[in-house]
Design a protein around this motif. Structure first.
Motif, PDB file in Angstrom:
ATOM      1  N   HIS A  34       0.830  -1.209   0.000  1.00 50.63           N
ATOM      2  CA  HIS A  34       0.000   0.000   0.000  1.00 50.63           C
ATOM      3  C   HIS A  34       0.866   1.261   0.000  1.00 50.63           C
ATOM      4  N   GLN A  35       1.922   1.234   0.831  1.00 46.23           N
ATOM      5  CA  GLN A  35       2.796   2.414   0.880  1.00 46.23           C
ATOM      6  C   GLN A  35       3.531   2.601  -0.447  1.00 46.23           C
ATOM      7  N   ALA A  36       3.886   1.466  -1.062  1.00 45.22           N
ATOM      8  CA  ALA A  36       4.578   1.540  -2.354  1.00 45.22           C
ATOM      9  C   ALA A  36       3.657   2.124  -3.422  1.00 45.22           C
TER      10      ALA A  36
ATOM     11  N   MET B 187     -15.398   3.183  -0.325  1.00 42.30           N
ATOM     12  CA  MET B 187     -15.313   2.644   1.037  1.00 42.30           C
ATOM     13  C   MET B 187     -13.938   2.074   1.350  1.00 42.30           C
ATOM     14  N   SER B 188     -13.217   1.652   0.313  1.00 36.18           N
ATOM     15  CA  SER B 188     -11.870   1.084   0.499  1.00 36.18           C
ATOM     16  C   SER B 188     -11.892  -0.137   1.421  1.00 36.18           C
ATOM     17  N   LEU B 189     -12.606  -1.172   0.979  1.00 35.92           N
ATOM     18  CA  LEU B 189     -12.754  -2.397   1.794  1.00 35.92           C
ATOM     19  C   LEU B 189     -11.425  -3.116   2.026  1.00 35.92           C
ATOM     20  N   GLY B 190     -10.404  -2.761   1.232  1.00 31.75           N
ATOM     21  CA  GLY B 190      -9.091  -3.397   1.418  1.00 31.75           C
ATOM     22  C   GLY B 190      -8.157  -2.594   2.309  1.00 31.75           C
ATOM     23  N   SER B 191      -8.686  -1.576   3.010  1.00 34.24           N
ATOM     24  CA  SER B 191      -7.837  -0.758   3.882  1.00 34.24           C
ATOM     25  C   SER B 191      -7.379  -1.547   5.095  1.00 34.24           C
ATOM     26  N   LEU B 192      -6.132  -1.332   5.469  1.00 34.08           N
ATOM     27  CA  LEU B 192      -5.565  -2.100   6.584  1.00 34.08           C
ATOM     28  C   LEU B 192      -6.089  -1.643   7.935  1.00 34.08           C
ATOM     29  N   GLU B 193      -6.430  -0.371   8.024  1.00 35.42           N
ATOM     30  CA  GLU B 193      -6.775   0.154   9.352  1.00 35.42           C
ATOM     31  C   GLU B 193      -8.276   0.376   9.520  1.00 35.42           C
TER      32      GLU B 193
ATOM     33  N   GLU C  55      -6.995   3.720   0.379  1.00 35.69           N
ATOM     34  CA  GLU C  55      -6.498   4.581   1.465  1.00 35.69           C
ATOM     35  C   GLU C  55      -5.346   3.919   2.219  1.00 35.69           C
ATOM     36  N   ILE C  56      -4.308   4.702   2.510  1.00 37.26           N
ATOM     37  CA  ILE C  56      -3.238   4.245   3.406  1.00 37.26           C
ATOM     38  C   ILE C  56      -2.783   5.441   4.238  1.00 37.26           C
ATOM     39  N   ASP C  57      -2.750   5.257   5.544  1.00 36.22           N
ATOM     40  CA  ASP C  57      -2.328   6.318   6.479  1.00 36.22           C
ATOM     41  C   ASP C  57      -3.067   7.633   6.233  1.00 36.22           C
ATOM     42  N   GLY C  58      -4.347   7.563   5.924  1.00 35.32           N
ATOM     43  CA  GLY C  58      -5.150   8.778   5.753  1.00 35.32           C
ATOM     44  C   GLY C  58      -5.033   9.426   4.380  1.00 35.32           C
ATOM     45  N   VAL C  59      -4.176   8.901   3.523  1.00 39.93           N
ATOM     46  CA  VAL C  59      -4.057   9.437   2.159  1.00 39.93           C
ATOM     47  C   VAL C  59      -4.883   8.567   1.219  1.00 39.93           C
TER      48      VAL C  59
END
Lengths: 245, 281
Positions: free
Chosen positions: A5-7, B65-71, B101-105
């Motif tokens: 994800h970060q990449a 919705m980003s169902l694959g989001s880690l958080e 979405e990752i870390d709010g972005v």
């Protein structure tokens, strides 16, 4: 998964696809090309989002310049929501600091006006004022009335005639505009389902700001010497600006 | 108010056609809308949706919705979705197997999820969170993909079947996405159709793709900007032969044509349904 994800974020917003490329199965099409499709999609979505709510700015600067400006904005302002309605709130501030647009000093204010119109489009609904009830207020109590302004309302003040510039850019006004001729004070709001703006005199502007700050009519009129009470109330009642009292 | 999606071909309703539908009340068995297009607090969009809802069965299809989001999922996004679902009572609610979405972005697109055990757990947790929050089952849509991850542990259909089994969600099977991904990742689309969980399929999507030439190679892009390609119609026929009729939707999101073109595409789908199941249509 977190690394992937970060990449992705690095590839899309920082144009660095090396890390993500390491986790993609090699094929006849390079990983970089495959990643570029996602990057292009995101940038296109965000550019179109900015474009759709800044049609006047788009017309004033042209497609190519807008795209360039939007790209620079997107690099510095990644989206922070899955709801695209929220994207671009600070675009007008960015334009103000965007050196290549410095020769169009009115552009940030036009963009701000368009953002406020965008907000008004999505704002809460609200019923109309009860004119009969208003007409029954005894004369001695009129001074004490506190009007409520439509929930979609916002104010903008500019050194430039942005109301005319906006209308001109959308083909609603012909002729030439002298950008240094006057400034503009504007109320942006929604009347029923239509987003509108009203160009205001300095006194009307001060008056409405005072009303919006929860002052009663007496207090609002105190510092607005050149305003006619009756016609001002009529104007803002009939235009659906005052919705309750 | 009709509140069941018929096993017929509906149309994805976009802003370009709001006025047409309001004025003409066209003969369409059902409509699907993007949930996020109605996240406004008020204004014209809710008025339009209420009118459409009064006249047609509707489905809500979310894209953010980003169902694959880690958080986990955004509380705001969940809340707005729930408010709309409660207010308009759509017959179906769906989202995508993707993340953004990752870390709010946010990267406002449908980014691919790696087909790993870890990702099934993430998806199942988030789907359960959404289903619990809105108080009903959702359908999840198979993605279109332009790449394959090196760390993939299972084929896409197995990944999706596992997610469905563990979360109790349904499946929105996008036939165009299967075709696009099978081309881009070089897998067998018919094998995919045979192996995907048939009983979970609550809806089918059809749309048009575009072709991007890269050197002497071609990659298919899921643009939703064209008529349904004949290869996708062929796959659609095979799909309904395999698992029977399902509510089918024509989607068109870029270079949107006149409404009549969408109706013609829906008619083609209806003809296929009728050809395969003449007595019941």
């Amino acid at each position: 998964m977190k690394n992937t994800h970060q990449a992705f974020e690095k590839a899309i917003y920082k144009s660095d696809s090396a890390l993500l490329g390491n986790n993609i199965k090699p094929s006849l099409i390079s990983s970089e090309e495959r990643i570029r499709i996602y990057k292009d999609n995101v940038i296109l979505t965000l550019t179109d989002t900015l474009k759709n709510r800044h049609m006047a700015v788009l017309n004033l600067v042209g497609e190519d310049f807008f795209k360039y400006m939007a790209n620079e904005f997107i690099k510095q302002n990644p989206s922070k929501s899955g709801n695209l309605d929220e994207y671009g709130a600070n675009f007008y501030e960015f334009i103000a600091s965007f050196q290549p647009a410095a020769n169009l000093p009115y552009l940030p204010d036009v963009a701000h006006l368009e953002w406020l119109m965008h907000l008004a489009y999505f704002a809460s609904d609200c019923g109309a004022i009860d004119k009969t009830k208003l007409s029954q207020v005894p004369p001695e109590k009129i001074d004490q009335i506190k009007f409520e302004i439509h929930p979609s309302a916002n104010f903008i003040s500019s050194k430039y005639p942005i109301d005319n510039i906006y209308n001109f850019s959308l083909g609603k006004l012909d002729g030439e505009i002298n950008i240094n001729e006057r400034g503009a004070k504007i109320l942006v709001y929604r009347y029923e389902y239509e987003v509108k703006f009203l160009s205001l005199t300095d006194d009307e502007y001060s008056f409405l700001i005072a009303i919006n700050n929860n002052n009663n009519l007496y207090q609002a009129f105190e510092n607005t010497a050149n305003i006619d009470i009756g016609s001002a109330i009529n104007k803002f009642v009939n235009n659906g600006v005052f919705v309750e009292f | 108010m009709k509140n069941k999606i018929p096993q017929k071909a509906g149309i994805g309703l976009r802003a370009q056609h709001y006025q047409y539908v309001m004025n003409n009340s066209p003969d369409v068995p059902w409509f699907e809308v993007h949930t996020e297009n109605f996240f406004a607090q008020g204004g014209i969009t809710h008025h339009i949706l209420q009118k459409v809802r009064n006249d047609y069965p509707i489905s809500f299809h979310g894209v953010g919705m980003s169902l694959g989001s880690l958080e986990g999922l955004s509380k705001t996004h969940l809340q707005k979705t729930k408010e709309l679902v409660d207010k308009f009572q759509p017959a179906l609610v769906s989202e995508h197997i993707s993340w953004s979405e990752i870390d709010g972005v946010y990267m406002n697109d449908l980014l691919p999820v790696p087909y790993t055990k870890e990702a099934t757990d993430v998806l199942v947790r988030n789907i359960n969170q959404m289903q619990d929050f809105i108080g009903r089952q959702i359908l999840v849509e198979n993605p279109s993909s332009y790449l394959e991850f090196l760390n993939q542990e299972m084929p896409e259909y197995e990944f999706i079947n596992t997610v469905i089994e563990k979360s109790g969600c349904g499946l929105l099977l996008d036939i165009n996405n299967i075709y696009v991904s099978s081309h881009n990742q070089n897998f067998d689309a018919e094998q995919y159709l045979k192996n995907i969980n048939h009983s979970a399929i609550g809806e089918i999507h059809l749309a048009g793709y575009s072709v991007r030439n890269i050197g002497d190679q071609q990659i298919l892009i899921d643009t939703h900007g064209d008529k349904v390609h004949h290869q996708v119609w062929d796959l659609y026929k095979k799909a309904i032969e395999l698992f029977g009729k399902r509510p089918t939707l024509i989607e068109w999101d870029t270079d949107i044509p006149e409404f009549e073109i969408l109706q013609e595409e829906a008619k083609k789908a209806e003809e296929i349904l009728h050809e395969k199941y003449p007595s019941s249509v």
